[in-house]
Each structure stands twice: as C-alpha cells, then as structure tokens.
Design a protein around this motif. Structure first.
Motif, short mmCIF file in Angstrom:
data_model
loop_
_atom_site.label_atom_id
_atom_site.label_comp_id
_atom_site.label_asym_id
_atom_site.label_seq_id
_atom_site.Cartn_x
_atom_site.Cartn_y
_atom_site.Cartn_z
N LYS A 11 5.20 12.49 -12.63
CA LYS A 11 5.23 13.45 -11.52
C LYS A 11 4.22 13.12 -10.45
CE LYS A 11 6.77 17.10 -14.52
NZ LYS A 11 6.26 17.60 -15.76
N ARG A 12 3.29 12.23 -10.75
CA ARG A 12 2.23 11.91 -9.80
C ARG A 12 2.57 10.66 -9.02
NH1 ARG A 12 -3.58 9.83 -11.35
NH2 ARG A 12 -4.45 9.72 -9.28
N ARG A 13 2.44 10.75 -7.70
CA ARG A 13 2.71 9.61 -6.83
C ARG A 13 1.49 9.38 -5.96
NH1 ARG A 13 7.36 7.18 -7.79
NH2 ARG A 13 7.46 6.27 -5.74
N LEU A 14 1.23 8.12 -5.67
CA LEU A 14 0.11 7.72 -4.84
C LEU A 14 0.66 7.07 -3.58
CD1 LEU A 14 -3.00 7.17 -4.58
CD2 LEU A 14 -2.51 4.96 -5.61
N GLU A 15 0.25 7.59 -2.42
CA GLU A 15 0.66 6.98 -1.16
C GLU A 15 -0.34 5.90 -0.80
OE1 GLU A 15 0.71 8.25 3.47
OE2 GLU A 15 1.76 9.61 2.11
N LEU A 16 0.17 4.72 -0.49
CA LEU A 16 -0.67 3.59 -0.16
C LEU A 16 -0.23 3.03 1.18
CD1 LEU A 16 -2.96 1.75 -1.09
CD2 LEU A 16 -1.27 0.39 -2.29
N ARG A 17 -1.18 2.98 2.12
CA ARG A 17 -0.90 2.45 3.46
C ARG A 17 -1.48 1.04 3.54
NH1 ARG A 17 -3.07 7.90 6.41
NH2 ARG A 17 -1.51 9.27 5.51
N LEU A 18 -0.63 0.07 3.77
CA LEU A 18 -1.05 -1.32 3.87
C LEU A 18 -1.06 -1.72 5.33
CD1 LEU A 18 1.14 -2.69 0.94
CD2 LEU A 18 -1.26 -2.03 0.87
N VAL A 19 -2.27 -1.93 5.88
CA VAL A 19 -2.44 -2.23 7.29
C VAL A 19 -2.65 -3.73 7.45
CG1 VAL A 19 -3.83 -1.76 9.35
CG2 VAL A 19 -3.45 0.04 7.65
N ARG A 20 -1.80 -4.34 8.23
CA ARG A 20 -1.83 -5.78 8.42
C ARG A 20 -2.90 -6.19 9.44
NH1 ARG A 20 3.52 -9.13 8.92
NH2 ARG A 20 2.61 -11.17 8.55
N ALA A 21 -3.61 -7.25 9.12
CA ALA A 21 -4.60 -7.82 10.05
C ALA A 21 -3.88 -8.78 11.00
CB ALA A 21 -5.68 -8.55 9.27
N PRO A 22 -4.49 -9.08 12.15
CA PRO A 22 -3.83 -9.95 13.12
C PRO A 22 -3.58 -11.38 12.62
CG PRO A 22 -5.78 -8.91 14.09
CD PRO A 22 -5.74 -8.53 12.66
N PHE A 23 -4.48 -11.91 11.79
CA PHE A 23 -4.35 -13.30 11.35
C PHE A 23 -4.13 -13.39 9.84
CE2 PHE A 23 -7.20 -13.30 15.05
CZ PHE A 23 -6.39 -13.99 15.93
N THR A 24 -2.99 -12.95 9.37
CA THR A 24 -2.71 -13.02 7.93
C THR A 24 -1.90 -14.27 7.57
OG1 THR A 24 -0.82 -11.59 8.27
CG2 THR A 24 -2.84 -10.56 7.49
N TRP A 25 -1.45 -15.02 8.52
CA TRP A 25 -0.73 -16.28 8.29
C TRP A 25 0.40 -16.11 7.28
CZ3 TRP A 25 -5.72 -19.62 8.08
CH2 TRP A 25 -6.14 -19.88 9.37
N PHE A 26 1.34 -15.25 7.60
CA PHE A 26 2.55 -15.01 6.81
C PHE A 26 2.26 -14.52 5.40
CE2 PHE A 26 3.34 -18.47 9.83
CZ PHE A 26 4.27 -17.85 10.63
N ALA A 27 1.13 -13.86 5.21
CA ALA A 27 0.78 -13.34 3.88
C ALA A 27 1.60 -12.11 3.56
CB ALA A 27 -0.70 -13.01 3.83
N ARG A 28 1.88 -11.94 2.29
CA ARG A 28 2.58 -10.76 1.80
C ARG A 28 1.70 -10.05 0.79
NH1 ARG A 28 8.61 -13.20 1.18
NH2 ARG A 28 8.95 -13.40 3.41
#
Length: 100
Positions: A11-28
C-alpha cells in the motif's frame, strides 16, 4: 511462518523525481529498492516499497561505457525524494527531499 505477499499488494508508494543534469552523456538512471535494481526514466515516477520499516533507496546512472552518480539513502516514512545528477558525469549525485 508468514508467506510473502503477491506482487502489487503493497500500500506504500514512494514518489521519486529524477532530475537530469545538462551533461549526462546519454546516461540512463537505475533505481534500487533494498538492493534490487529497476530501470527508470528521467522525470517523476512512483515505486512500491515495503509497508513497514526502513527502506534503502538508491539511484545510479549508466551509459555504454561506465556507471556514475551513485547515491543511496535509508528512508523511513518519506513519501517524496528527488535525485539530482552531478553537473559532470563523475562523482555522486544527490538524493533527498525535494528542493523548494
């Protein structure tokens, strides 16, 4: 002995916001919940976490060459976390309550 609950019954959910940096070089990003990795996308998503006790949440980034930006925290009753990748693809990112 208690048997494990079927998948999707938490029943418990965690919201996670993933903020991309300008120079991540196609990182996932990859999110880990108690050591189990799950592929993710940039932006806001929710993950099921155990209903009781503390949970170890981690995030790391990868591209075809290397893994970077790894960070993990232990959360109790937090409902929202925000991950920010470092400006360059070296070092750790930041994971904690949302800024602002």
């Amino acid at each position: 002995m208690d048997s494990p609950l079927p998948s999707g019954t938490t029943k418990r959910r965690l919201e996670l916001r993933l903020v991309r940096a300008p120079f991540t070089w196609f990182a996932r990003p990859t999110v880990t919940i108690d050591g189990v990795g799950q592929p993710a996308q940039w932006g806001t998503g929710t993950w099921a976490v155990p209903d009781d006790g503390d949970t170890v949440v981690g995030v790391y980034l990868y591209n075809r060459v290397w893994r970077f930006g790894a960070v993990s925290v232990t959360v109790g009753r937090a409902d929202v976390l925000e991950y920010r990748a470092g400006l360059l693809p070296v070092g750790a990112g930041r994971l904690g309550p949302p800024e602002g």
